[in-house]
Design a protein around this motif. Structure first.
Motif, PDB file in Angstrom:
ATOM      1  N   LYS A   1      15.469  12.428   7.380  1.00 28.35           N
ATOM      2  CA  LYS A   1      15.675  11.056   6.916  1.00 28.35           C
ATOM      3  C   LYS A   1      14.407  10.404   6.378  1.00 28.35           C
ATOM      4  O   LYS A   1      14.410   9.216   6.067  1.00 28.35           O
ATOM      5  CB  LYS A   1      16.286  10.229   8.042  1.00 28.35           C
ATOM      6  N   GLY A   2      13.329  11.198   6.291  1.00 28.00           N
ATOM      7  CA  GLY A   2      12.168  10.689   5.566  1.00 28.00           C
ATOM      8  C   GLY A   2      10.858  10.606   6.305  1.00 28.00           C
ATOM      9  O   GLY A   2       9.878  10.100   5.748  1.00 28.00           O
ATOM     10  N   ALA A   3      10.784  11.060   7.555  1.00 28.45           N
ATOM     11  CA  ALA A   3       9.530  10.962   8.298  1.00 28.45           C
ATOM     12  C   ALA A   3       8.459  11.867   7.708  1.00 28.45           C
ATOM     13  O   ALA A   3       8.695  13.058   7.484  1.00 28.45           O
ATOM     14  CB  ALA A   3       9.756  11.317   9.768  1.00 28.45           C
ATOM     15  N   ASP A   4       7.266  11.306   7.464  1.00 23.16           N
ATOM     16  CA  ASP A   4       6.121  12.087   6.989  1.00 23.16           C
ATOM     17  C   ASP A   4       5.343  12.676   8.166  1.00 23.16           C
ATOM     18  O   ASP A   4       4.733  13.726   8.051  1.00 23.16           O
ATOM     19  CB  ASP A   4       5.170  11.205   6.179  1.00 23.16           C
ATOM     20  N   TRP A   5       5.303  11.950   9.252  1.00 20.73           N
ATOM     21  CA  TRP A   5       4.724  12.372  10.523  1.00 20.73           C
ATOM     22  C   TRP A   5       5.775  12.138  11.598  1.00 20.73           C
ATOM     23  O   TRP A   5       6.764  11.407  11.385  1.00 20.73           O
ATOM     24  CB  TRP A   5       3.492  11.526  10.868  1.00 20.73           C
ATOM     25  N   ILE A   6       5.556  12.724  12.761  1.00 16.73           N
ATOM     26  CA  ILE A   6       6.390  12.445  13.937  1.00 16.73           C
ATOM     27  C   ILE A   6       5.520  11.732  14.976  1.00 16.73           C
ATOM     28  O   ILE A   6       4.377  12.132  15.210  1.00 16.73           O
ATOM     29  CB  ILE A   6       6.962  13.752  14.536  1.00 16.73           C
ATOM     30  N   LYS A   7       6.064  10.691  15.562  1.00 15.94           N
ATOM     31  CA  LYS A   7       5.362   9.991  16.638  1.00 15.94           C
ATOM     32  C   LYS A   7       6.118  10.165  17.940  1.00 15.94           C
ATOM     33  O   LYS A   7       7.340  10.023  17.986  1.00 15.94           O
ATOM     34  CB  LYS A   7       5.212   8.505  16.336  1.00 15.94           C
ATOM     35  N   VAL A   8       5.365  10.457  19.001  1.00 16.82           N
ATOM     36  CA  VAL A   8       5.957  10.621  20.324  1.00 16.82           C
ATOM     37  C   VAL A   8       5.173   9.799  21.336  1.00 16.82           C
ATOM     38  O   VAL A   8       3.951   9.657  21.229  1.00 16.82           O
ATOM     39  CB  VAL A   8       5.980  12.111  20.732  1.00 16.82           C
TER      40      VAL A   8
ATOM     41  N   PRO B   1       0.817  -1.209   0.000  1.00 20.11           N
ATOM     42  CA  PRO B   1       0.000   0.000   0.000  1.00 20.11           C
ATOM     43  C   PRO B   1       0.853   1.263   0.000  1.00 20.11           C
ATOM     44  O   PRO B   1       2.059   1.222   0.270  1.00 20.11           O
ATOM     45  CB  PRO B   1      -0.777  -0.121   1.314  1.00 20.11           C
ATOM     46  N   ASN B   2       0.234   2.394  -0.304  1.00 21.01           N
ATOM     47  CA  ASN B   2       0.890   3.676  -0.087  1.00 21.01           C
ATOM     48  C   ASN B   2       1.240   3.781   1.385  1.00 21.01           C
ATOM     49  O   ASN B   2       0.486   3.320   2.253  1.00 21.01           O
ATOM     50  CB  ASN B   2      -0.059   4.828  -0.454  1.00 21.01           C
ATOM     51  N   MET B   3       2.391   4.389   1.693  1.00 21.80           N
ATOM     52  CA  MET B   3       2.815   4.460   3.088  1.00 21.80           C
ATOM     53  C   MET B   3       3.042   5.899   3.554  1.00 21.80           C
ATOM     54  O   MET B   3       3.649   6.698   2.843  1.00 21.80           O
ATOM     55  CB  MET B   3       4.106   3.661   3.305  1.00 21.80           C
ATOM     56  N   ILE B   4       2.558   6.195   4.743  1.00 20.38           N
ATOM     57  CA  ILE B   4       2.907   7.397   5.501  1.00 20.38           C
ATOM     58  C   ILE B   4       3.772   6.891   6.648  1.00 20.38           C
ATOM     59  O   ILE B   4       3.333   6.044   7.425  1.00 20.38           O
ATOM     60  CB  ILE B   4       1.649   8.097   6.055  1.00 20.38           C
ATOM     61  N   VAL B   5       5.017   7.375   6.767  1.00 18.11           N
ATOM     62  CA  VAL B   5       5.946   6.779   7.727  1.00 18.11           C
ATOM     63  C   VAL B   5       6.356   7.767   8.825  1.00 18.11           C
ATOM     64  O   VAL B   5       6.390   8.975   8.608  1.00 18.11           O
ATOM     65  CB  VAL B   5       7.208   6.226   7.024  1.00 18.11           C
ATOM     66  N   THR B   6       6.670   7.195   9.989  1.00 17.43           N
ATOM     67  CA  THR B   6       7.068   8.001  11.151  1.00 17.43           C
ATOM     68  C   THR B   6       8.464   7.652  11.661  1.00 17.43           C
ATOM     69  O   THR B   6       8.924   8.241  12.641  1.00 17.43           O
ATOM     70  CB  THR B   6       6.073   7.832  12.313  1.00 17.43           C
ATOM     71  N   THR B   7       9.110   6.705  11.049  1.00 15.70           N
ATOM     72  CA  THR B   7      10.469   6.242  11.394  1.00 15.70           C
ATOM     73  C   THR B   7      10.563   5.768  12.840  1.00 15.70           C
ATOM     74  O   THR B   7       9.807   4.885  13.239  1.00 15.70           O
ATOM     75  CB  THR B   7      11.540   7.303  11.059  1.00 15.70           C
ATOM     76  N   ARG B   8      11.425   6.351  13.665  1.00 15.41           N
ATOM     77  CA  ARG B   8      11.852   5.699  14.902  1.00 15.41           C
ATOM     78  C   ARG B   8      10.968   5.946  16.121  1.00 15.41           C
ATOM     79  O   ARG B   8      11.084   5.233  17.117  1.00 15.41           O
ATOM     80  CB  ARG B   8      13.287   6.136  15.229  1.00 15.41           C
ATOM     81  N   ALA B   9      10.116   6.947  16.102  1.00 16.01           N
ATOM     82  CA  ALA B   9       9.326   7.361  17.268  1.00 16.01           C
ATOM     83  C   ALA B   9      10.254   7.936  18.337  1.00 16.01           C
ATOM     84  O   ALA B   9      11.439   7.584  18.423  1.00 16.01           O
ATOM     85  CB  ALA B   9       8.489   6.238  17.843  1.00 16.01           C
ATOM     86  N   ILE B  10       9.709   8.835  19.167  1.00 16.19           N
ATOM     87  CA  ILE B  10      10.511   9.555  20.161  1.00 16.19           C
ATOM     88  C   ILE B  10      10.032   9.202  21.564  1.00 16.19           C
ATOM     89  O   ILE B  10       8.833   9.242  21.848  1.00 16.19           O
ATOM     90  CB  ILE B  10      10.415  11.073  19.933  1.00 16.19           C
TER      91      ILE B  10
END
Length: 423
Positions: free
Chosen positions: A206-213, A157-166
């Motif tokens: 590095k490519g995050a579309d959103w940020i997750k905390v 699928p299309n992806m929205i990514v958040t990478t590593r999370a904080i």
């Protein structure tokens, strides 16, 4: 309807000219029903050429060129591809391998190999877009996975990514190990204004579309969820993310963790089990949506021995039912977000079924998973079937607005006008 037809004809003419030399003939879908993301229509057809929907409506209102492939979808409902709001492609079910062991014992290469299977299973289940909320120790592998899918190297699928999370120091990660050693924790640690600014910017770069905390976590004196960041720290995260045009998702299960995240300006709250009427009222006032992850909670409880329908509901399930009900009564926007990865990829339908079991109508649940999530994630070209929208479509046997379990019976999948799965 006359205006619709004339506009549709002009749009069709324009796109036919654009694609006449580069694209194969389009597809004419003839299902029993079409759910367009808002309403159900009987006897409607859908015309697709290239990656776009160029016609939708009763057969006599769709101008169709002579060369077109007709797909007879008998006893099928066609609807927009589902948009999953909380997934983890880099995880697999916890009854196969506990979360701690996945983070500590499985190599990134192995986890990426599994993730390619997860992406394919998800697409074949009718989910054409996912927001993947953290790699859980697999670095920036989601960015590479997203690129490979976008380039057509692997199906998904299309992806929205958040990478590593904080996460805040000391709050997150595998527990019970010697304090003499440092172990991988499954996220990126950052504390204080300067460090949070640097980490948010680094993840974006590095490519995050959103940020997750993680606004709270189970690190209280008795293992209960307690806030991890000060409200000022959360405000810093949101301010930096928003300055780059990105939004923030906050893991929050406690009332205070939720309150701080809401006031800091996050866009979605993930889980929300401990929300109170006051907190959910605040969410509605601030326009913050809830991703309830109902199916992950039930899956975890079943892994621990709970027999649904036989045993009484565990406290965590009771809390989840209560928070979901309170959020809906308060008028909070609900996100279709399941935390899939805790349970098998491709079984995203579980969340739809529980949303209905916990109080939604099937039609409300389907709106949430299509046009609702498209609006929430600002995906203007997705989530509905209309002229000019991207042709991410799914066909299921039966009528899911009457029986949500029909979403288990995916028979047809199309992504950007390409048939992925045909009955």
């Amino acid at each position: 309807m006359i205006i619709r037809c004339r506009l549709g004809s002009l749009f069709l003419l324009f796109f036919s000219l654009c694609f006449s030399h580069a694209q194969p003939p389009g597809y004419l879908l003839q299902p029993d029903f079409v759910f367009d993301g808002k309403e159900m229509h009987k006897g409607w057809w859908v015309y697709v050429k290239g990656p776009y929907v160029l016609g939708i409506g009763p057969p006599d209102q769709i101008p169709i060129p002579p060369e077109v492939e007709i797909l007879y979808l008998e006893n099928i409902t066609v609807l927009p591809g589902l948009i999953e709001g909380h997934s983890h492609f880099l995880l697999h079910p916890y009854d196969e391998m506990p979360w701690d062991d996945q983070v500590l014992k499985e190599s990134e290469a192995y986890r990426v190999a599994l993730a390619t299977q997860h992406a394919s299973a998800t697409l074949n289940a009718g989910v054409t877009t996912v927001r993947d909320l953290g790699t859980e120790g697999a670095g920036y592998a989601d960015v590479g996975l997203k690129k490979a899918i976008a380039e057509g190297k692997i199906p998904g699928p299309n992806m929205i990514v958040t990478t590593r999370a904080i996460v805040a120091s000391g709050s997150y990660g595998p527990k019970g190990f010697s304090t003499d050693f440092d172990f991988p924790i499954g996220a990126e640690v950052a504390d204080g204004e300067a460090e949070l600014i640097r980490v948010v910017r680094d993840q974006i770069g590095k490519g995050a579309d959103w940020i997750k905390v993680y606004a709270d976590y189970r690190w209280g004196p008795n293992g209960e969820a307690r806030p991890t960041f000060l409200q000022e720290e959360l405000e810093t995260i949101v301010k930096v993310a928003e300055s780059s045009g990105r939004k923030v998702a906050a893991h929050a299960a406690s009332a205070e963790g939720m309150r701080r995240a809401i006031l800091a300006g996050v866009h979605t709250i993930e889980h929300g089990d401990g929300g109170t009427p006051e907190v959910f009222s605040l969410m509605r006032q601030q326009g913050v949506a809830l991703c309830p992850t109902l199916s992950a909670t039930e899956a975890i409880m079943q892994y621990r021995g709970w027999k649904k329908g036989i045993d009484p509901d565990p406290e965590r399930v009771q809390n989840k039912r209560r928070s979901f009900d309170l959020a809906r009564k308060a008028g909070v926007s609900i996100c279709f977000g399941s935390d899939v990865g805790v349970f098998p990829h491709g079984e995203n339908y579980r969340e739809l079924e529980l949303m209905v079991e916990y109080g939604m109508t099937p039609e409300e649940a389907l709106k949430t998973a299509t046009s609702g999530n498209a609006e929430l994630f600002e995906l203007e070209s997705y989530g509905s079937i209309a002229i000019g929208k991207v042709a991410d479509l799914v066909g299921v046997e039966g009528n899911p607005t009457k029986d949500i379990t029909a979403m288990r019976g995916v028979k047809f999948v199309m992504k950007r006008g390409k048939v992925i799965r045909k009955p």
